[in-house]
Each structure stands twice: as structure tokens, then as C-alpha cells.
Write a protein that holds these residues in place. Structure first.
Motif, PDB file in Angstrom:
ATOM      1  N   ASN A  44       0.841  -1.193   0.000  1.00 35.93           N
ATOM      2  CA  ASN A  44       0.000   0.000   0.000  1.00 35.93           C
ATOM      3  C   ASN A  44       0.881   1.250   0.000  1.00 35.93           C
ATOM      4  O   ASN A  44       2.083   1.187   0.277  1.00 35.93           O
ATOM      5  N   PHE A  45       0.238   2.380  -0.325  1.00 42.21           N
ATOM      6  CA  PHE A  45       0.926   3.666  -0.444  1.00 42.21           C
ATOM      7  C   PHE A  45       0.152   4.670   0.401  1.00 42.21           C
ATOM      8  O   PHE A  45      -0.968   5.037   0.066  1.00 42.21           O
ATOM      9  N   ASN A  46       0.760   5.066   1.517  1.00 42.36           N
ATOM     10  CA  ASN A  46       0.140   6.021   2.433  1.00 42.36           C
ATOM     11  C   ASN A  46       1.040   7.233   2.615  1.00 42.36           C
ATOM     12  O   ASN A  46       2.229   7.177   2.320  1.00 42.36           O
ATOM     13  N   GLU A  47       0.487   8.295   3.150  1.00 42.73           N
ATOM     14  CA  GLU A  47       1.316   9.402   3.616  1.00 42.73           C
ATOM     15  C   GLU A  47       0.650  10.043   4.827  1.00 42.73           C
ATOM     16  O   GLU A  47      -0.563   9.906   5.039  1.00 42.73           O
ATOM     17  N   ALA A  48       1.463  10.717   5.624  1.00 36.91           N
ATOM     18  CA  ALA A  48       0.967  11.278   6.883  1.00 36.91           C
ATOM     19  C   ALA A  48       1.618  12.616   7.152  1.00 36.91           C
ATOM     20  O   ALA A  48       2.731  12.900   6.697  1.00 36.91           O
ATOM     21  N   VAL A  49       0.905  13.430   7.930  1.00 37.67           N
ATOM     22  CA  VAL A  49       1.409  14.750   8.310  1.00 37.67           C
ATOM     23  C   VAL A  49       0.799  15.120   9.656  1.00 37.67           C
ATOM     24  O   VAL A  49      -0.228  14.572  10.052  1.00 37.67           O
ATOM     25  N   ASN A  50       1.447  16.028  10.370  1.00 41.31           N
ATOM     26  CA  ASN A  50       0.936  16.492  11.659  1.00 41.31           C
ATOM     27  C   ASN A  50       0.284  17.859  11.515  1.00 41.31           C
ATOM     28  O   ASN A  50       0.599  18.621  10.602  1.00 41.31           O
ATOM     29  N   PHE A  51      -0.618  18.159  12.435  1.00 38.52           N
ATOM     30  CA  PHE A  51      -1.238  19.478  12.462  1.00 38.52           C
ATOM     31  C   PHE A  51      -1.718  19.761  13.882  1.00 38.52           C
ATOM     32  O   PHE A  51      -1.664  18.882  14.760  1.00 38.52           O
ATOM     33  N   THR A  52      -2.135  20.990  14.127  1.00 36.69           N
ATOM     34  CA  THR A  52      -2.559  21.395  15.470  1.00 36.69           C
ATOM     35  C   THR A  52      -3.831  22.225  15.381  1.00 36.69           C
ATOM     36  O   THR A  52      -4.220  22.679  14.303  1.00 36.69           O
ATOM     37  N   MET A  53      -4.452  22.418  16.525  1.00 36.09           N
ATOM     38  CA  MET A  53      -5.584  23.333  16.656  1.00 36.09           C
ATOM     39  C   MET A  53      -5.585  23.861  18.082  1.00 36.09           C
ATOM     40  O   MET A  53      -4.753  23.454  18.907  1.00 36.09           O
ATOM     41  N   ASP A  54      -6.510  24.736  18.391  1.00 39.35           N
ATOM     42  CA  ASP A  54      -6.419  25.457  19.663  1.00 39.35           C
ATOM     43  C   ASP A  54      -6.461  24.553  20.885  1.00 39.35           C
ATOM     44  O   ASP A  54      -5.746  24.787  21.859  1.00 39.35           O
ATOM     45  N   PHE A  55      -7.267  23.477  20.876  1.00 41.48           N
ATOM     46  CA  PHE A  55      -7.381  22.654  22.084  1.00 41.48           C
ATOM     47  C   PHE A  55      -6.119  21.824  22.346  1.00 41.48           C
ATOM     48  O   PHE A  55      -5.952  21.241  23.413  1.00 41.48           O
ATOM     49  N   TRP A  56      -5.187  21.778  21.371  1.00 41.80           N
ATOM     50  CA  TRP A  56      -3.942  21.026  21.548  1.00 41.80           C
ATOM     51  C   TRP A  56      -2.958  21.726  22.478  1.00 41.80           C
ATOM     52  O   TRP A  56      -2.064  21.081  23.047  1.00 41.80           O
ATOM     53  N   LEU A  57      -3.112  23.030  22.683  1.00 41.51           N
ATOM     54  CA  LEU A  57      -2.107  23.836  23.371  1.00 41.51           C
ATOM     55  C   LEU A  57      -1.605  23.233  24.689  1.00 41.51           C
ATOM     56  O   LEU A  57      -0.387  23.111  24.894  1.00 41.51           O
ATOM     57  N   PRO A  58      -2.466  22.808  25.618  1.00 39.82           N
ATOM     58  CA  PRO A  58      -1.955  22.229  26.878  1.00 39.82           C
ATOM     59  C   PRO A  58      -1.123  20.967  26.661  1.00 39.82           C
ATOM     60  O   PRO A  58      -0.186  20.695  27.410  1.00 39.82           O
TER      61      PRO A  58
END
Length: 723
Positions: free
Chosen positions: A519-533
Motif C-alpha cells: 500500500n501507499f500512504n502518507e501522513a502529516v501532523n497538524f494542530t488546533m487550539d485545544f492542543w495547546l496544553p
């Protein structure tokens, strides 16, 4: 096993992914299960856009049986016992071929037939050194010493042996015989270290696993030209007139005068270094020497499928059972070896991502196809765009972070695996499957993390002290179907990902899984406001395990508040206030430490980093030599003294250094160390207790940011928030 929720966002929701995932209902699902699966709207089906002719990669080689935590610990321990026996040259101790002894026992009190049972040496050893009062807090655990009671206490503790006998369902006498015959002498040696195994381990920048039979099986994780094979592991120098000796287990060089105690001459027979006797717990994947094209790897997958399955077509559930049987099967000479193209981050257009991009437009597209192609280039669920989508925090860094803001590609084969881990700095992640066979996922949500940590440390009490960042290394598995999961009350969920589906992991979710074929996958990270703590919590967790952060939370907060102060922040006042409150706590604590250091270190400089070539090396932060944390505001360049030789290293004038050069000092210079404010104050306290008042006279204190500028920003933001 319960599966994670599958969500079907509308076209409008799908075009605003951060807002969609911020919905309280979606957040609750993500936090409860650790992951969610997203199936895009019907009109979303991006073509795989890859430069097939130019795309190549080196897969990792994975030996499945060595990934299981208990299997690996048992094999490590057998190697350690053999190395100890080689070092003592005891003719009564033959080399062990298997990590267990077979005893006979009755299945019940009324059974006349005696049944064979394997008793693993490591399992007995682990029970003997467990600290029943072990703290559950990770930071406390990483600083503990192993609990080695006196050998006579061990032998005379009938209650201890009774409990082990009950747990293993093996007679006490049989257990004691195994202990005396195989473990006791080694246990006495470890007891002589007073439980501090780190004192016996050598600080080797390129460690070798005890499960590597030769250098070809070791992934050094570095360019070979940077590894000086002739330099002494202890002092780092090559010149020594008294001679060098090689360890007969790892083949590493040591000056005989650097050893404790020093060697006067080369001993007859095998000589084994302490690291190979005590065991450092290191394990790493080997990189295949061959670069595969996609077509070559697909052909490899077909052959492997035929070899492992003998042409059978099995369901996902049948493959899942087969996979965990491979991983957890008993010690055998023949390992199940698979290949995985993981963490591929090529840099040429058409090789960075499988999503359409303007940098790579396939040839021979007609006008309608080109229009449709360009539509996918700009879509926010194109993983090249997601980290910078509306209401994400990562754009405020104003720089790319490979593997976090730039996707990495993953090319799977049958039973290739990704081991238990959390995302860097507890960010969210999105994984998309472009094509191929299903990928099976398992998740342990945040609510089960503490219990999961405790379980692993209970199964391997020595390994997590030797390798406190083990679960950040992505090399360890334990089956979620293991009975220990249920006994420990650990929640665990499952997902089956197919083509054109996303898996979203939420903060502080442990996840693992395997591929059921190509299989061929890809991944990336991201954030939003509730992630801060979670981002702030990662700083302290990482310090305790000496894992470097990927980005500086202090810089992120500064940028957020600066944007708020300039009215360019898209978030509301409540979020800005949360950032301000989090930052002021960190800032005030750091400022207090800085003032203490300024009072004792005479040479102080506002750091002028030489940025030449920094754009290419990708380094933006200076790391502490000890705890590996980012020195966000300040650090001390600490001069080390060689107490063995009596050498002192005098201060020399340094021209402006690049960040890469500072970090080379931090990681490789044996005469200097870069210390964060916390670690320097700890060092200073230790020096005072040893009455070495002159030890810091040549130290240098560097500010990486202007205190006046930071203080001014904090005051301006505080006034604005008050209004």
C-alpha cells in the motif's frame, strides 16, 4: 475488539477540516477513542500523483519476532548472560542457545503426568528486581535505579519465591535451581553496581544492539564518515601509547587506561565491555542497501505474499491473527523478515507527496483533467495543505518542519509494521491511503496511557531505565490481544483503513499497526487550539526521557502573542489569553533561573547566531547536552575537567557559530557541554557540594533572546487583554 468511529463529513465540512475536527462532538469521539476514521465525500478522489520513474526509497528491514517487548528482553538477557560468562571464563557455564530452561510440572494436584514447561531466565530476573513501590509518574521512573537486593536476601525470601512460583505455575525448587544455575553469579555482579546501571554503560554515540551479529545488521543512523571507528568509546581520542583493546562482543575500541579499573595488558581469551555485559537495551532497524522503485517493491511484495501465504487469500481478520502469531511466537532460529518503506521524505518534485501539487503536473493531461488536478492541489485535505489550513497553529512558525508540516510517505508490504508510539509533541496527525491493501490500526487513547506505560515497565523493569525514550523510538510491540491489556484495564480500539480513507489521531494517543500487503500512504501532523496544553505537557515529559522536542513551544507562543498584538491573529481573545497565561508561567520561571545564573557566571552574551548555511541543515534550535530540551531563552557553555588525567580545558575565543555548530558541541564535544538553565543550576549545586568553587570560572552564559524584547511584548499583550 471495538472499532473506532467512522465519520462522513459533508463537502462543506470537509473543506474546513480544522473547524470540523474542533466540533465538540468530534473532539469527544477523538479523545475517547484516540483516533477517528474519515471517509471523504463522493466527489473527492485525488489521483496518485507521483514521479514513478524517479521515485526510489530504501526500506527498513524488520524482524517481527524481535519487535515483541518480551521476546526482545528475553533475547537481550540471554546475550548478557553469555557475555558475562565469557568475561569470567567460567568453564562450567556453556553458551546458552535458548533464553529459557525446561522444567517438568503437573498441570494439577491430581495429575500423574509431568508436563514440560519453559521458564525464561529474564522472567525470573524481572520479578527479582521489580520495585513494588515503583511510581507511575514517567519522570520519576526514568530517574530510578534498579532494585537489587543482597543475594542472601533473595535466597532466603520464601515469600518472594512463593509468589513467583504461583505466578509461573512452577515449583519453587525448580525456580531456585534455575536461578542458582544460570542467574545468581550475574545477579551478584549487577548488585555490585548498586543498581546504577548507567554508571557501567559507555556513552556511545553509535551503539550496537546485542541482537546484531555483525556491523552489517546495524543501522548507525549517521553518515559513516562521521563515525571514527578508531576513537576510544570512553575518552573519544585515538592517541594512547598504552594500547587499545576491542570488545569481543560489539567490536568497539577502548583505551586500556580509560577502563575502570585500568588494564595493564590484553587479557587472554575474550574481553567484553561493561555495556555488552549489562546491556544498554538499544535496538534499531537496518536500512536495506538497495533503492527500490515502486514497481520493484510491488514485485517484492508479490513474492513475499506468495512465500508467507503460499498463494492463499486470507481475510483481514485471518491476516491479523497470523501477524500477531509471528510477532509473539517463541524463540526460533528463523526470523520472519519483512520490509517497510517508512518515513520517506524525498525532496524532488513528484517525490514529496502522492497528492497533486503545482510543482509536479503529470504529462498528457487534457484541459478538463488539468482543471480537476489543480482543484486537488488547493484542497485543505491535501496533506501538503492541512498543516497550514485555517485555524491551525503551525503556520505561526513561519517555517517548514519535515515530517510535521511536510508529509512523509509510507510504502507497506505484507506484515510490515509501525510500532507503538505517540505523535511528536502530542500533535494530531492525518494519514491518508492513496492505494493498495488495507492497513490495520490500534489505538490506546489518552485515558489509557498511564496504565499502558505501567504495563510495559512491569514487563521490562530494566529496559525503560536503560532506554527511557523507548516508546519514542518506534521499535516496540506488544499485542493488544495480550491478556495483560484486559487485566490492566487498558482501553484499546481497532481500525481498518482502505484506499481513499483518512485516519486522524488525537493528542497523546498511542497507536500501532501493520499492513496487509502493498500500500501507499502518507501522513502529516497538524494542530488546533485545544492542543495547546498537550504541547506544553510534552516539554516536561520529553525532558524526563531525554527526547528532543521537534519545535520550540516558547517560539510558537511568542509568535502567537506577537500576531495578537498586531491584530493579525485569526483566533479569539480567549485563545490569546490562554496562550498568555501559559507563556507567563514559563517565562517567569525561566527569568528567575536566568537571574541566578547571571549572578555567578561572569561572561555573558546576547547570542548572535551565524545563520550561514542554516537554511540547508534544517536546525533552528539549540539543545541541552543533558536533558535534550530546547534552550528557548538561554544556556550556559560549561567547561568540563578531565578528573582522570588532571587536564583542564581553557576558554578560547569562539567566532559566531551556526546553530548546527552549537548542537555539535552539545552532542559530540567531550570537553564542553551546552546546559539549559535548569541543568546548569543543578550542576552548580553539585559543584558547590563538592567544594569546587573554581569549576565555573571559564563558563559562558548566552541569551538566545532579548529579555527586553520579550518583556515588552508580554506587557503590551497583558495591557491589551486587560482592555
Amino acid at each position: 475488539m471495538e472499532e473506532i468511529p467512522t465519520l462522513h463529513p459533508t463537502k462543506q465540512e470537509f473543506e474546513n477540516p480544522i473547524d470540523y475536527l474542533s466540533n465538540p462532538h468530534i473532539r469527544r469521539l477523538g479523545i475517547r477513542y484516540g483516533m477517528i476514521k474519515i471517509i471523504p465525500p463522493e466527489n473527492f478522489s485525488p489521483p496518485l500523483s507521483i514521479d514513478v520513474e524517479g521515485f526510489t526509497f530504501q526500506p527498513r528491514i524488520q524482524n517481527l519476532e524481535n519487535l515483541d517487548l518480551r521476546n526482545r528482553c528475553r533475547l537481550f538477557f540471554m546475550k548478557q548472560l553469555n557475555n558475562f560468562n565469557r568475561s569470567t571464563r567460567d568453564p562450567t557455564k556453556p553458551m546458552l542457545k535458548v533464553p529459557y530452561s525446561v522444567v517438568e510440572y503437573s498441570g494439577s494436584a491430581h495429575a500423574s503426568e509431568r508436563l514440560p514447561k519453559k521458564v525464561y531466565f529474564y522472567d525470573i530476573f524481572a520479578e527479582l528486581i521489580k520495585d513494588r513501590q515503583a511510581p507511575t509518574d514517567t519522570s520519576q521512573y526514568s530517574r530510578r535505579k534498579l532494585k537489587f537486593r543482597d543475594i542472601f536476601q533473595i535466597r532466603d525470601d520464601s515469600s518472594l519465591w512463593k509468589n513467583i512460583s504461583k505466578k509461573f505455575k512452577v515449583p519453587t525448587d525448580s525456580l531456585k535451581q534455575i536461578f542458582e544455575g544460570y542467574i545468581a553469579s550475574y545477579y551478584i555482579f549487577l548488585h555490585s553496581l548498586k543498581g546504577n546501571v548507567h554508571a557501567a554503560l559507555h556513552n556511545d554515540q553509535y551503539p550496537k544492539s546485542l541482537l546484531s551479529d555483525d556491523e552489517d545488521n546495524l543501522d548507525l543512523g549517521s553518515d559513516s564518515e562521521e563515525d571514527d571507528d578508531e576513537a576510544c568509546i570512553i575518552c573519544g581520542r585515538t592517541d594512547d601509547p598504552k594500547g587499545t583493546i576491542l570488545c569481543d562482543s560489539c567490536d568497539k575500541p577502548f583505551h586500556m587506561c580509560c577502563l575502570t579499573p585500568p588494564l595493564e595488558h590484553v587479557p587472554a581469551g575474550d574481553w567484553i565491555c561493561n555495556t555488552c555485559i549489562v546491556g544498554n537495551g538499544y535496538y534499531g532497524f537496518t536500512q536495506d542497501t538497495h533503492y527500490y522503485s515502486l514497481l520493484e517493491f510491488q514485485n517484492y511484495c508479490k513474492k513475499q505474499h506468495s512465500k508467507l501465504l503460499s498463494g492463499r487469500k486470507l481475510s483481514v481478520n485471518e491476516l491479523e491473527e497470523m501477524f500477531w502469531n509471528f510477532v509473539t511466537k517463541d524463540h526460533q532460529d528463523a526470523l520472519t523478515t519483512v520490509k517497510y518503506g517508512a518515513d520517506i521524505h524525498n525532496e524532488s518534485p513528484g517525490q514529496i507527496t502522492g497528492f497533486p501539487t503545482r510543482a509536479f503536473i503529470p504529462k498528457n493531461l487534457n484541459e478538463d483533467e488539468t482543471k480537476d488536478y489543480l482543484r486537488y492541489c488547493d484542497h485543505p485535505m491535501n496533506l501538503t495543505n492541512l498543516p497550514m489550513a485555517h485555524n491551525s497553529l503551525l503556520p505561526l512558525f513561519e517555517r517548514n518542519i519535515s515530517g510535521m508540516t511536510i508529509p512523509w510517505i509510507y510504502i507497506g508490504s505484507l506484515f510490515s509494521t509501525f510500532c507503538w508510539h505517540m505523535e511528536d509533541q502530542y500533535t494530531l496527525s492525518a494519514n491518508y491511503q492513496h492505494q493498495g491493501d488495507p492497513k490495520v490500526w490500534y489505538s490506546i487513547p489518552e485515558s489509557g496511557c498511564a496504565k499502558f506505560n505501567d504495563l510495559l515497565k512491569d514487563l521490562s523493569p530494566d529496559l525503560f531505565i536503560k532506554q527511557p525514550d523507548l516508546l519514542h523510538q518506534l521499535v516496540t510491540l506488544i499485542s493488544p490481544y495480550d491478556s495483560h491489556f484486559k487485566k490492566s484495564g487498558i482501553p484499546v480500539y481497532k481500525a481498518i483503513q482502505r484506499s481513499n480513507q483518512y485516519i486522524i489521531t488525537f493528542p497523546k494517543c498511542y497507536h500501532a499497526g501493520f499492513n496487509t500487503g502493498y500500500n501507499f500512504n502518507e501522513a502529516v501532523n497538524f494542530t488546533m487550539d485545544f492542543w495547546l496544553p498537550y504541547g506544553f505537557g510534552a516539554i516536561m515529559d520529553y525532558k524526563s526521557t531525554q527526547k528532543p522536542c521537534v519545535f520550540d513551544m516558547f517560539d510558537l507562543m511568542i509568535n502567537i502573542l506577537d500576531s495578537y498584538n498586531k491584530d493579525t491573529l485569526s483566533f479569539n481573545d480567549a485563545f490569546a489569553r490562554q496562550c498568555y497565561s501559559s507563556l507567563i508561567v514559563f517565562y517567569n520561571a525561566e527569568l528567575k533561573r536566568i537571574r541566578k545564573i547571571q549572578a555567578v557566571v561572569p561572561r555573558q552574551t546576547l547570542l548572535a547566531v551565524n545563520a550561514d548555511a542554516d537554511d540547508d541543515d534544517g536546525e533552528h534550535d539549540i539543545f541541552c547536552s543533558q536533558c535534550k530540551t530546547i534552550c528557548s531563552m538561554a544556556f550556559v557553555l560549561h567547561q568540563l575537567n578531565d578528573t582522570k588525567s588532571g587536564r583542564t580545558y581553557k576558554r578560547r575565543k569562539r567566532n559566531p557559530l551556526t546553530i548546527k555548530q552549537w548542537n555539535e558541541i552539545s552532542t559530540t564535544d567531550r570537553n564542553l557541554s551546552v546546559l539549559c538553565t535548569q541543568d546548569f543550576l543543578k550542576t552548580l549545586q553539585n559543584l558547590k557540594s563538592s567544594d569546587d568553587e573554581e569549576a565555573c570560572i571559564d563558563d559562558e552564559f548566552y541569551l538566545t533572546k532579548s529579555l527586553e524584547d520579550v518583556d515588552s511584548l508580554m506587557k503590551q499583550v497583558g495591557v491589551k487583554l486587560d482592555k
